[in-house]
Structure formats: structure tokens, C-alpha cells
Design an enzyme around this catalytic site. Structure first.
Site, mmCIF file in Angstrom:
data_model
loop_
_atom_site.group_PDB
_atom_site.id
_atom_site.type_symbol
_atom_site.label_atom_id
_atom_site.label_comp_id
_atom_site.label_asym_id
_atom_site.label_seq_id
_atom_site.Cartn_x
_atom_site.Cartn_y
_atom_site.Cartn_z
ATOM 1 N N LYS A 1 17.984 64.072 -11.461
ATOM 2 C CA LYS A 1 19.096 65.229 -11.201
ATOM 3 C C LYS A 1 19.842 65.320 -12.233
ATOM 4 O O LYS A 1 20.220 64.298 -12.786
ATOM 5 C CB LYS A 1 19.555 64.768 -9.876
ATOM 6 N N ILE B 1 32.566 47.630 -9.608
ATOM 7 C CA ILE B 1 31.772 48.063 -8.431
ATOM 8 C C ILE B 1 31.761 47.243 -7.184
ATOM 9 O O ILE B 1 31.900 47.776 -6.132
ATOM 10 C CB ILE B 1 30.206 48.360 -9.023
ATOM 11 N N ARG C 1 24.308 45.568 -15.169
ATOM 12 C CA ARG C 1 23.320 46.773 -15.598
ATOM 13 C C ARG C 1 22.556 46.598 -16.449
ATOM 14 O O ARG C 1 22.892 46.030 -17.672
ATOM 15 C CB ARG C 1 24.214 48.137 -15.575
ATOM 16 N N ASP D 1 25.951 54.556 -21.769
ATOM 17 C CA ASP D 1 25.543 53.260 -21.159
ATOM 18 C C ASP D 1 24.532 52.523 -21.951
ATOM 19 O O ASP D 1 24.145 51.180 -21.766
ATOM 20 C CB ASP D 1 24.974 53.368 -19.565
ATOM 21 N N HIS E 1 62.428 63.039 -10.251
ATOM 22 C CA HIS E 1 62.606 62.195 -9.328
ATOM 23 C C HIS E 1 62.296 62.849 -7.796
ATOM 24 O O HIS E 1 62.747 63.956 -7.830
ATOM 25 C CB HIS E 1 64.021 61.596 -9.288
HETATM 26 P P1 FAD Z 1 23.519 57.873 -16.936
HETATM 27 O O1 FAD Z 1 24.658 58.578 -16.095
HETATM 28 O O2 FAD Z 1 22.971 56.691 -16.424
HETATM 29 O O3 FAD Z 1 22.569 59.150 -17.106
HETATM 30 C C1 FAD Z 1 21.094 59.002 -17.952
HETATM 31 C C2 FAD Z 1 20.294 60.005 -17.493
HETATM 32 O O4 FAD Z 1 19.132 59.876 -18.274
HETATM 33 C C3 FAD Z 1 20.013 60.001 -16.063
HETATM 34 O O5 FAD Z 1 20.079 61.151 -15.348
HETATM 35 C C4 FAD Z 1 18.241 59.474 -15.978
HETATM 36 O O6 FAD Z 1 17.454 59.957 -14.964
HETATM 37 C C5 FAD Z 1 18.083 60.309 -17.472
HETATM 38 N N1 FAD Z 1 16.983 59.538 -18.156
HETATM 39 C C6 FAD Z 1 16.606 58.332 -18.328
HETATM 40 N N2 FAD Z 1 15.538 58.174 -18.935
HETATM 41 C C7 FAD Z 1 15.044 59.271 -19.399
HETATM 42 C C8 FAD Z 1 13.868 59.921 -20.231
HETATM 43 N N3 FAD Z 1 13.210 59.040 -20.935
HETATM 44 N N4 FAD Z 1 13.742 61.170 -19.992
HETATM 45 C C9 FAD Z 1 14.649 61.869 -19.304
HETATM 46 N N5 FAD Z 1 15.628 61.501 -18.599
HETATM 47 C C10 FAD Z 1 15.920 60.117 -18.353
HETATM 48 N N6 FAD Z 1 32.362 54.919 -14.503
HETATM 49 C C11 FAD Z 1 33.553 55.609 -14.484
HETATM 50 O O7 FAD Z 1 33.779 56.000 -15.428
HETATM 51 N N7 FAD Z 1 34.208 55.669 -13.357
HETATM 52 C C12 FAD Z 1 33.910 55.183 -12.158
HETATM 53 O O8 FAD Z 1 34.474 55.393 -11.204
HETATM 54 C C13 FAD Z 1 32.471 54.826 -12.089
HETATM 55 N N8 FAD Z 1 32.080 54.382 -10.785
HETATM 56 C C14 FAD Z 1 30.609 53.901 -10.752
HETATM 57 C C15 FAD Z 1 30.392 53.468 -9.399
HETATM 58 C C16 FAD Z 1 28.950 52.979 -9.380
HETATM 59 C C17 FAD Z 1 28.360 52.762 -7.974
HETATM 60 C C18 FAD Z 1 28.152 52.885 -10.256
HETATM 61 C C19 FAD Z 1 26.686 52.521 -10.443
HETATM 62 C C20 FAD Z 1 28.420 53.346 -11.857
HETATM 63 C C21 FAD Z 1 29.900 53.819 -11.908
HETATM 64 N N9 FAD Z 1 30.318 54.034 -13.227
HETATM 65 C C22 FAD Z 1 31.928 54.709 -13.225
HETATM 66 C C23 FAD Z 1 29.702 54.124 -14.421
HETATM 67 C C24 FAD Z 1 28.988 55.437 -14.800
HETATM 68 O O9 FAD Z 1 28.315 55.986 -13.848
HETATM 69 C C25 FAD Z 1 28.177 55.276 -15.902
HETATM 70 O O10 FAD Z 1 29.018 54.525 -17.115
HETATM 71 C C26 FAD Z 1 27.875 56.885 -16.616
HETATM 72 O O11 FAD Z 1 26.969 57.499 -15.636
HETATM 73 C C27 FAD Z 1 27.038 56.459 -17.868
HETATM 74 O O12 FAD Z 1 26.574 57.503 -18.413
HETATM 75 P P2 FAD Z 1 25.505 58.128 -19.451
HETATM 76 O O13 FAD Z 1 25.470 59.478 -19.709
HETATM 77 O O14 FAD Z 1 25.293 56.870 -20.480
HETATM 78 O O15 FAD Z 1 24.133 57.691 -18.579
#
Ligand code: FAD
Length: 464
Positions: free
Chosen positions: A38, A181, A269, A308, A443
Site C-alpha cells: 500500500k 514502540i 527492526r 529505515d 498566557h
Molecule cells: P517504510 O515506511 O518502511 O516504507 C517502505 C516501503 O517500501 C513499504 O511500503 C514497502 O512495501 C515498500 N517496499 C519494500 N521493498 C520493496 C520492493 N522491493 N519493491 C517495491 N516496494 C518495496 N516514526 C515516527 O517518526 N513517528 C512515530 O510516531 C512512529 N511510530 C511508529 C509506530 C510503529 C508501530 C512502527 C512500526 C513504526 C513507527 N515509526 C514512527 C517508524 C516509521 O514508521 C518509519 O521510520 C518509517 O515508516 C520509515 O519510512 P521509510 O520510507 O524508510 O520506509
């Protein structure tokens, strides 16, 4: 090859990938984003957003005594946690659709499928399709780490993914890992009536945050009946019809048994680097994370990695900022920074009370032999905190004693995750506490606690 299909191709549409793609399009770069699941990634679908939607409802649920204090009786018999779950999915789905809209509006092409590197400028999508791009941004994110002996089974041993999909609150929950988390789930599950045991290997909950600040949350958790075991690890698991029996072992080697219906493992993670085709280029990794240089370029010039997937704080706002820096480099825009400064990244934990902070903690400053001056101001010294019944909390500022530069800011209490930005803006722009206090604060506001803490750095706070 010089005629590419796209200027920029992004793999992964989390807060790193989709922000990078939209920024690239704003800069007139022809952009495609490839997503196998998604839109919105972990953050929108199984992370930040659904968890905060649940936390918001937990706060309403927990605060019914306030209504009762006003003479309004609340009948909770019709309550079903499933409605909380559904509201969280509605928020996640609507924001995921919002990303689809934003991508379309900005002219970003979206391809649904799994992407992997075919060459320095090519991506294979599934079996058949290949596209080319001048620059490729890897933003594939991370997934829950398994703990040996406590492998996820989706039934008894859950990751955060499954915990967010629960439609019923388990009577007894054991949470392994008291990072952000783990603490947020302890808050949620306790609020909705689960007996929660929180286990952490380090000597305190939220071990990366400032100790004095986390102590406030620890006191609140303990008061609420959350059992906390620090300097403790879970060593074995036996599943039975009664649930799960887990043996815990503390630092002295003493063991104890806990029985729980669900075990939530949130001990870390792992980056999604498998099957990305990295091996063919010898792209360097560090503990499995993709290593990058300035502007998030990997050892291959045309390939960038953000979020990440890289060894940076696993936070949505870090991923987004990294995406912007990478794209602006690709577009040839001179950038003020080539990497995110970790000391200026805010961390936020959405429990009751909330915690937020940036820069050095007191412990880190001591450990690194960095001299500092410390200023503290309690929430109860502000009219607003008392007026709204939120007197538990404090603001803490660490300063360089010579330059008065802010080297750390930490807040625990109501709205801490919003208030932190006042201090962070001051730090980012090199302002001193004097500058913060020069600004007249409205305030009554909780922001006055930040102002008073800044004043207190020079002993001039009024309400203490
Ligand atoms: P992601 O969000 O992990 O997205 C990666 C995307 O790549 C996914 O949609 C996946 O399907 C796609 N993908 C992977 N491999 C492939 C491929 N080969 N081809 C096509 N698509 C692919 N962070 C905060 O800053 N504040 C918060 O309050 C917070 N709360 C959190 C609560 C929970 C329960 C969790 C688990 C995490 C939380 N985080 C929070 C962390 C945050 O969600 C992550 O740091 C963030 O989503 C990382 O973003 P990203 O773009 O690196 O990757």
C-alpha cells in the site's frame, strides 16, 4: 545509456519514498515510484498513523473519570475495542489514498510491483517489466526483527504489525522491548484494560532518552499498574492452552515466570535489503543497513538510499528529510546540508505523559565528557498546566556553559511532542535561551513552561 525513461525512480512509497518522489516532481524531474504494497509504507499503514489513532482513542477512554467528575456518568458496557481498531484503519486508509492523490497531483507515475536493481540505471519490476532512470532512490524501509526463541506466529507471539490489527484486547500482555514502540503499546493496552508486563534488557525504559525525563513516565506507568522489569531478558517460552509461559531472567541471574495471552516482541527492526539486487554492485552495508555517503549516495553514484533502510534513526521525519536532500542533490540544487544532523532530530513518544527530545541527554553529555549547564522547569509552575489538570511534567534544557548554545532539549508532559519544536527551532538557528525568552509567550499556554525553563537557565524564572 543516456536516454532514460525517467529522471528519478524511487523504490518504496513510505515517508522517505513518497516525499522524495513528490519533491523530485516539484523540481521538474520525471519521476516514477514503485510500491509492492500500500502507498504510504509502514508509517501510514502499520506504524505512526494507526498507532496514534489508537492512542488518541485510548486517551479519550482513559479520561472518562474527568467526565464523571463533572457529574456525567459514562456507561462503558457497549464498548468494543473493534471500533477503535476500525477507526485506526479508517485513518490509515484515508491517508494512504491521500498519498495516491498527492502523487497524481504532482505528476508522479506509480507502478505497483516489486522493484529490484537490474543495473546501475535499471530496475526490474516483477518478471517482465524493466524501466530505466538517471537516478534511483532505494526507500524500501524495514520490518519487525524476530527474537530467537520468540519467533512471530501471529497468534501468541506478535510483532507490531499484528498488534495493530488486534480486534480484541488480550487480558494479559507481555511486551518485550521498552523502546518507543513498546512503551506506546504498553500505554494502549493498559488503557484498554490489559494487564501489561513490560520487559527491557537495558536498565530503564526508553534507554535512549534522558533518564530524568523517562523517570516521569516510569512513575506514571507504575501508578497505572504496568509492571516494569528492567535489566531483564526473556529466556524461554512455553505455549499452552493457558496462553504462554515465559521465563524472565534479571541481571543477577534470578528467574521468574510470567503467563500471558499475547507476547508482543518489539525489540528492533531489520532493513528490507533482500532481493534488491544490491549484491551485483558490492554496495556497502553496515549491520545489514545500506551505507551512504553525502546526500545519501551509495557507493554507486546513480543509486541513493534513504530512510529505515539506512543506519539512521528509524523515524518517518528522518526518512522524509533524507529523501528531500537526496532529490535536491539529483536536481543539482546546492544544499545547505548533505546529511541530517542527528543531534537536531526530534524523537517523540506518544504515551501519557508524552515525551519528546533532541540532542544530547544528560547521560550522553557525561559519558562524552561534555560540560553543560542544566535548566529545569516543572509543568506545575505554569497556569495552563494546572488549569487543564496536567501538572505532571517538566522541561529540561542542556546548554554549553560557555556559548549558551542549546545542546539538548527534553520535555515530558502534556503536548510535549508539539512543544519540543520551539526549543528545536532555537537550537537549529543557533539561538540562546535569552532569544527564547525575548519572545513574548501567550498566557496561559504550556509553551510558557519552555519560556520559563529558558529563563531559569539564568536563574530568572518567575513561577518557581
Ligand atoms: P517504510 O515506511 O518502511 O516504507 C517502505 C516501503 O517500501 C513499504 O511500503 C514497502 O512495501 C515498500 N517496499 C519494500 N521493498 C520493496 C520492493 N522491493 N519493491 C517495491 N516496494 C518495496 N516514526 C515516527 O517518526 N513517528 C512515530 O510516531 C512512529 N511510530 C511508529 C509506530 C510503529 C508501530 C512502527 C512500526 C513504526 C513507527 N515509526 C514512527 C517508524 C516509521 O514508521 C518509519 O521510520 C518509517 O515508516 C520509515 O519510512 P521509510 O520510507 O524508510 O520506509
Amino acid at each position: 545509456m543516456t536516454n532514460y525513461d525517467y529522471d528519478v525512480a524511487v523504490i518504496g512509497s513510505g515517508p522517505g519514498g513518497y516525499v522524495a518522489a513528490i519533491r523530485a516532481s516539484q523540481l521538474n524531474l520525471k519521476t516514477v515510484i514503485i510500491e509492492e504494497d500500500k502507498l504510504g509504507g509502514v508509517c501510514l499503514n502499520i506504524g505512526c498513523i494507526p498507532s496514534k489513532a489508537i492512542i488518541h482513542q485510548a486517551e479519550i477512554f482513559r479520561n472518562t473519570p474527568r467526565l464523571e467528575a463533572m457529574g456525567i456518568s459514562v456507561d462503558k458496557t457497549g464498548f468494543s475495542y473493534e471500533s477503535v481498531f476500525k477507526a485506526s484503519r479508517k485513518a490509515a486508509d484515508s491517508l494512504s489514498k491521500g498519498i495516491a492523490y498527492l502523487l497524481k497531483k504532482n505528476g508522479v507515475e506509480v507502478i505497483n510491483g516489486r522493484g529490484s536493481l537490474k543495473s546501475e540505471h535499471e530496475i526490474s519490476i516483477g518478471e517482465e517489466k524493466v524501466i530505466s532512470a538517471r537516478a534511483i532512490i532505494l526507500a524500501t524501509g524495514s520490518r519487525p526483527r524476530e527474537l530467537k526463541g520468540f519467533e512471530f506466529d501471529g497468534e501468541t507471539v506478535l510483532s507490531s504489525n499484528e498488534a495493530l490489527m488486534l480486534k480484541k484486547i488480550p487480558p494479559r500482555t507481555l511486551i518485550l522491548g521498552a523502546g518507543a514502540i513498546g512503551c506506546e503499546f504498553a500505554h494502549i493496552l493498559n488503557a484498554f484494560g490489559s494487564e501489561v508486563v513490560l520487559v527491557e534488557m537495558m536498565d530503564r525504559i526508553l534507554p535512549l532518552e534522558d533518564r530524568e525525563i523517562t523517570n516521569v513516565l516510569k512513575r506514571s506507568f507504575t501508578k497505572r499498574g504496568i509492571q516494569i522489569h528492567t535489566s531483564t531478558k526473556a529466556v524461554s517460552l512455553r505455549k499452552s492452552s493457558e496462553g504462554a509461559e515465559v521465563t524472565l531472567e534479571n541481571e543477577k541471574g534470578e528467574t521468574s515466570e510470567i503467563t500471558a495471552d499475547k507476547i508482543l516482541v518489539v525489540t528492533g527492526r531489520v532493513p528490507n535489503i533482500e532481493n534488491l539486487g544490491l549484491e551485483q554492485f558490492n554496495i556497502e552495508t553496515e549491520y545489514g543497513y545500506v551505507k551512504t555517503g553525502p546526500y545519501y549516495q551509495t557507493s554507486v553514484e546513480s543509486i541513493y538510499a534513504i530512510g529505515d533502510l539506512t543506519p539512521t534513526p528509524l523515524l518517518a521525519h528522518v526518512a522524509s528529510k533524507e529523501g528531500e536532500i537526496a532529490v535536491e542533490h539529483i536536481a543539482g540544487i546546492p544544499s545547505k546540508i548533505s546529511k541530517v544532523d542527528f543531534l537536531s532530530v526530534p524523537g517523540a513518544v506518544y504515551c501519557e505523559p508524552q515525551l519528546a527530545g533532541f540532542g544530547l541527554t544528560e547521560e550522553k553529555a557525561v559519558e562524552r565528557n561534555i560540560s553543560f549547564k542544566k535548566s529545569l522547569f516543572p509543568y506545575r509552575g505554569t497556569g495552563k498546566a494546572v488549569a487543564i489538570g496536567e501538572p505532571d511534567g517538566m522541561v529540561k534544557i542542556l546548554l554549553d556553559p560557555e556559548t549558551e548554545e542549546i545542546i539538548g532539549g527534553h520535555i515530558v508532559g502534556a503536548q510535549a511532542t508539539e512543544l519540543i519544536h520551539q526549543l528545536l527551532l532555537a537550537k537549529t538557528k543557533g539561538l540562546t535561551p535569552h532569544d527564547v525568552t525575548d519572545m513574548i509567550h501567550a498566557h496561559p499556554t504550556l509553551s510558557e513552561a519552555v519560556m520559563e525553563c529558558a529563563k531559569q537557565a539564568n536563574g530568572s524564572a518567575i513561577h518557581i
